[in-house]
Design a protein around this motif. Structure first.
Motif, PDB file in Angstrom:
ATOM      1  N   ILE A 168       0.865  -1.185   0.000  1.00 23.83           N
ATOM      2  CA  ILE A 168       0.000   0.000   0.000  1.00 23.83           C
ATOM      3  C   ILE A 168       0.896   1.228   0.000  1.00 23.83           C
ATOM      4  N   LYS A 169       0.967   1.894  -1.152  1.00 21.22           N
ATOM      5  CA  LYS A 169       1.864   3.043  -1.295  1.00 21.22           C
ATOM      6  C   LYS A 169       1.191   4.176  -2.074  1.00 21.22           C
ATOM      7  N   PRO A 170       0.045   4.656  -1.609  1.00 21.26           N
ATOM      8  CA  PRO A 170      -0.660   5.737  -2.315  1.00 21.26           C
ATOM      9  C   PRO A 170       0.085   7.057  -2.275  1.00 21.26           C
ATOM     10  N   GLU A 171       1.090   7.161  -1.404  1.00 21.61           N
ATOM     11  CA  GLU A 171       1.847   8.411  -1.312  1.00 21.61           C
ATOM     12  C   GLU A 171       2.879   8.562  -2.426  1.00 21.61           C
ATOM     13  N   VAL A 172       3.061   7.520  -3.256  1.00 19.53           N
ATOM     14  CA  VAL A 172       4.001   7.601  -4.381  1.00 19.53           C
ATOM     15  C   VAL A 172       3.445   8.570  -5.422  1.00 19.53           C
ATOM     16  N   ASN A 173       4.246   9.573  -5.804  1.00 14.59           N
ATOM     17  CA  ASN A 173       3.848  10.546  -6.808  1.00 14.59           C
ATOM     18  C   ASN A 173       4.627  10.294  -8.102  1.00 14.59           C
ATOM     19  N   GLY A 174       3.897  10.014  -9.171  1.00 17.21           N
ATOM     20  CA  GLY A 174       4.553   9.736 -10.440  1.00 17.21           C
ATOM     21  C   GLY A 174       5.443  10.868 -10.904  1.00 17.21           C
ATOM     22  N   ILE A 175       5.047  12.107 -10.633  1.00 13.44           N
ATOM     23  CA  ILE A 175       5.829  13.256 -11.088  1.00 13.44           C
ATOM     24  C   ILE A 175       7.210  13.277 -10.444  1.00 13.44           C
ATOM     25  N   GLU A 176       7.331  12.743  -9.237  1.00 12.87           N
ATOM     26  CA  GLU A 176       8.622  12.747  -8.546  1.00 12.87           C
ATOM     27  C   GLU A 176       9.559  11.668  -9.082  1.00 12.87           C
ATOM     28  N   LEU A 177       8.987  10.630  -9.701  1.00 13.03           N
ATOM     29  CA  LEU A 177       9.786   9.535 -10.233  1.00 13.03           C
ATOM     30  C   LEU A 177      10.056   9.678 -11.727  1.00 13.03           C
ATOM     31  N   PHE A 178       9.232  10.495 -12.397  1.00 11.81           N
ATOM     32  CA  PHE A 178       9.283  10.554 -13.858  1.00 11.81           C
ATOM     33  C   PHE A 178      10.544  11.247 -14.347  1.00 11.81           C
ATOM     34  N   ALA A 179      11.122  10.673 -15.400  1.00  8.12           N
ATOM     35  CA  ALA A 179      12.258  11.285 -16.091  1.00  8.12           C
ATOM     36  C   ALA A 179      12.111  11.007 -17.576  1.00  8.12           C
ATOM     37  N   ASP A 180      12.416  12.014 -18.401  1.00 12.53           N
ATOM     38  CA  ASP A 180      12.336  11.837 -19.843  1.00 12.53           C
ATOM     39  C   ASP A 180      13.223  10.686 -20.297  1.00 12.53           C
ATOM     40  N   ASN A 181      12.709   9.907 -21.241  1.00 10.39           N
ATOM     41  CA  ASN A 181      13.477   8.832 -21.862  1.00 10.39           C
ATOM     42  C   ASN A 181      13.262   8.970 -23.365  1.00 10.39           C
ATOM     43  N   GLU A 182      14.143   9.695 -24.021  1.00  8.83           N
ATOM     44  CA  GLU A 182      13.945  10.032 -25.427  1.00  8.83           C
ATOM     45  C   GLU A 182      13.900   8.788 -26.312  1.00  8.83           C
ATOM     46  N   LYS A 183      14.686   7.782 -25.985  1.00  8.93           N
ATOM     47  CA  LYS A 183      14.688   6.555 -26.782  1.00  8.93           C
ATOM     48  C   LYS A 183      13.325   5.885 -26.750  1.00  8.93           C
ATOM     49  N   LEU A 184      12.730   5.799 -25.543  1.00  8.09           N
ATOM     50  CA  LEU A 184      11.411   5.192 -25.408  1.00  8.09           C
ATOM     51  C   LEU A 184      10.330   6.107 -25.973  1.00  8.09           C
ATOM     52  N   ALA A 185      10.480   7.412 -25.754  1.00 12.16           N
ATOM     53  CA  ALA A 185       9.499   8.368 -26.273  1.00 12.16           C
ATOM     54  C   ALA A 185       9.412   8.278 -27.796  1.00 12.16           C
ATOM     55  N   LYS A 186      10.556   8.094 -28.457  1.00 21.30           N
ATOM     56  CA  LYS A 186      10.565   7.987 -29.925  1.00 21.30           C
ATOM     57  C   LYS A 186       9.801   6.741 -30.378  1.00 21.30           C
ATOM     58  N   LYS A 187       9.919   5.644 -29.631  1.00 26.47           N
ATOM     59  CA  LYS A 187       9.193   4.425 -30.000  1.00 26.47           C
ATOM     60  C   LYS A 187       7.688   4.670 -29.968  1.00 26.47           C
ATOM     61  N   TYR A 188       7.239   5.437 -28.965  1.00 31.09           N
ATOM     62  CA  TYR A 188       5.814   5.761 -28.882  1.00 31.09           C
ATOM     63  C   TYR A 188       5.402   6.726 -29.988  1.00 31.09           C
ATOM     64  N   ARG A 189       6.238   7.748 -30.252  1.00 30.65           N
ATOM     65  CA  ARG A 189       5.908   8.701 -31.324  1.00 30.65           C
ATOM     66  C   ARG A 189       5.825   7.995 -32.669  1.00 30.65           C
ATOM     67  N   ASP A 190       6.706   7.042 -32.890  1.00 30.89           N
ATOM     68  CA  ASP A 190       6.740   6.333 -34.173  1.00 30.89           C
ATOM     69  C   ASP A 190       5.465   5.543 -34.443  1.00 30.89           C
ATOM     70  N   ILE A 191       4.719   5.183 -33.394  1.00 32.29           N
ATOM     71  CA  ILE A 191       3.464   4.464 -33.596  1.00 32.29           C
ATOM     72  C   ILE A 191       2.259   5.376 -33.368  1.00 32.29           C
ATOM     73  N   GLY A 192       2.522   6.684 -33.266  1.00 28.64           N
ATOM     74  CA  GLY A 192       1.423   7.639 -33.269  1.00 28.64           C
ATOM     75  C   GLY A 192       1.026   8.235 -31.943  1.00 28.64           C
ATOM     76  N   PHE A 193       1.718   7.905 -30.862  1.00 25.80           N
ATOM     77  CA  PHE A 193       1.337   8.454 -29.554  1.00 25.80           C
ATOM     78  C   PHE A 193       2.026   9.802 -29.328  1.00 25.80           C
ATOM     79  N   GLY A 194       1.237  10.795 -28.932  1.00 26.96           N
ATOM     80  CA  GLY A 194       1.790  12.106 -28.622  1.00 26.96           C
ATOM     81  C   GLY A 194       1.785  12.406 -27.137  1.00 26.96           C
ATOM     82  N   THR A 195       0.999  11.642 -26.372  1.00 22.20           N
ATOM     83  CA  THR A 195       0.858  11.859 -24.935  1.00 22.20           C
ATOM     84  C   THR A 195       0.722  10.509 -24.248  1.00 22.20           C
TER      85      THR A 195
END
Length: 281
Positions: A6-33
């Motif tokens: 039970i860890k509802p106090e985890v905030n995704g924004i505090e863990l999130f970091a850009d990953n351009e390599k992975l982001a490109k894979k999503y963009r290549d299949i049409g995801f913008g968000t």
């Protein structure tokens, strides 16, 4: 929390970091968000909604706390409890009751960050990830008991319980990671493939069609695909198996934006909105 799952106090924004390599894979299949969260535990905390542009990480953030996430899997917790599905259900119910006690009857004014976070995130969209069609109904019963309407992230077998799932009034997030064909060339191997497995291989690509026909609101996700480049191929397979092109488009644009409460800014091409484009032949 006293229980590590039970860890509802985890905030995704505090863990999130850009990953351009992975982001490109999503963009290549049409995801913008994308919606990103830590997929660990029963109460998993919040997610962050971010664009996949090559801007700075700060400029890409759409919502810092987009949704709250749950599952029936205890994840990385090293504690023995819960060790069963029944235990996971009991733990979620106990957390609801603990949170209610904490805010209404906490005479000693004990401080508990997990219970505070659990309560404060109830106003967000509530996304419950399940392993199969039956757990959609299990999660919905919990929601009914505590007046919560979940969005269910399913497993692709919802077509097998359409009436019951429609009765939950919950929206769905469904994958397109359809099962691959079984190798049954060897009769000895073929004996180990059940009729149920064969029927699911046959019917899984029609799952979105059946949901559309039964007027169940759903969005599509690339989550669960080992190879992200298979997304468009599988999406076309779903269309070939009866999903309308219009509904396929809505399930990737308007509907997920509405689920996250950002349709005023995302999800359609309109004046003043943010827009993403994919160009294909």
């Amino acid at each position: 929390s006293w229980n590590q799952a039970i860890k509802p106090e985890v905030n995704g924004i505090e863990l999130f970091a850009d990953n351009e390599k992975l982001a490109k894979k999503y963009r290549d299949i049409g995801f913008g968000t994308v919606l990103s969260h830590q997929q660990d535990g029963i109460a998993r905390g919040t997610s962050v909604l971010t664009n996949l542009a090559t801007n700075s990480q700060h400029d890409n953030i759409v919502l810092e706390n987009a949704a709250a996430h749950y599952s029936f899997k205890k994840g990385s917790s090293r504690q023995a409890y819960p060790s069963s599905l029944m235990g996971c259900i009991a733990l979620i119910k106990q957390t609801f009751l603990d949170a209610e006690w904490y805010h209404n009857s906490n005479e000693d004014k004990q401080k508990n960050l997990s219970l505070e976070a659990f309560t404060s995130t109830q106003s967000l969209p509530q996304i419950f990830e399940v392993r199969n069609k039956y757990s959609v109904l299990r999660a919905d019963k919990i929601g009914d008991e505590f007046n919560v309407q979940y969005i269910f992230k399913g497993s692709g077998d919802e077509y097998q319980l359409l009436e019951e799932i429609k009765a939950t009034n919950g929206k769905l997030i469904v994958p397109v990671n359809f099962p691959k064909a079984y190798d049954v060339e060897d009769p000895y191997d073929a004996r180990h493939v059940s009729l149920e497995e064969m029927k699911h291989w046959e019917l899984a690509p029609s799952n979105p069609k059946f949901l559309e026909q039964n007027q169940i609101v759903f969005a599509l996700t690339a989550d669960g695909l080992k190879n992200k480049s298979d997304f468009l191929k599988n999406l076309r397979k779903a269309v070939k198996n009866g999903l309308s092109k219009n509904q396929a488009l809505k399930a990737l644009t308007q509907i997920p934006a509405e689920m996250m409460g950002v349709y005023a800014d995302l999800g359609s091409l309109a004046l003043g909105k943010q827009a993403s484009f994919i160009i294909t032949s």
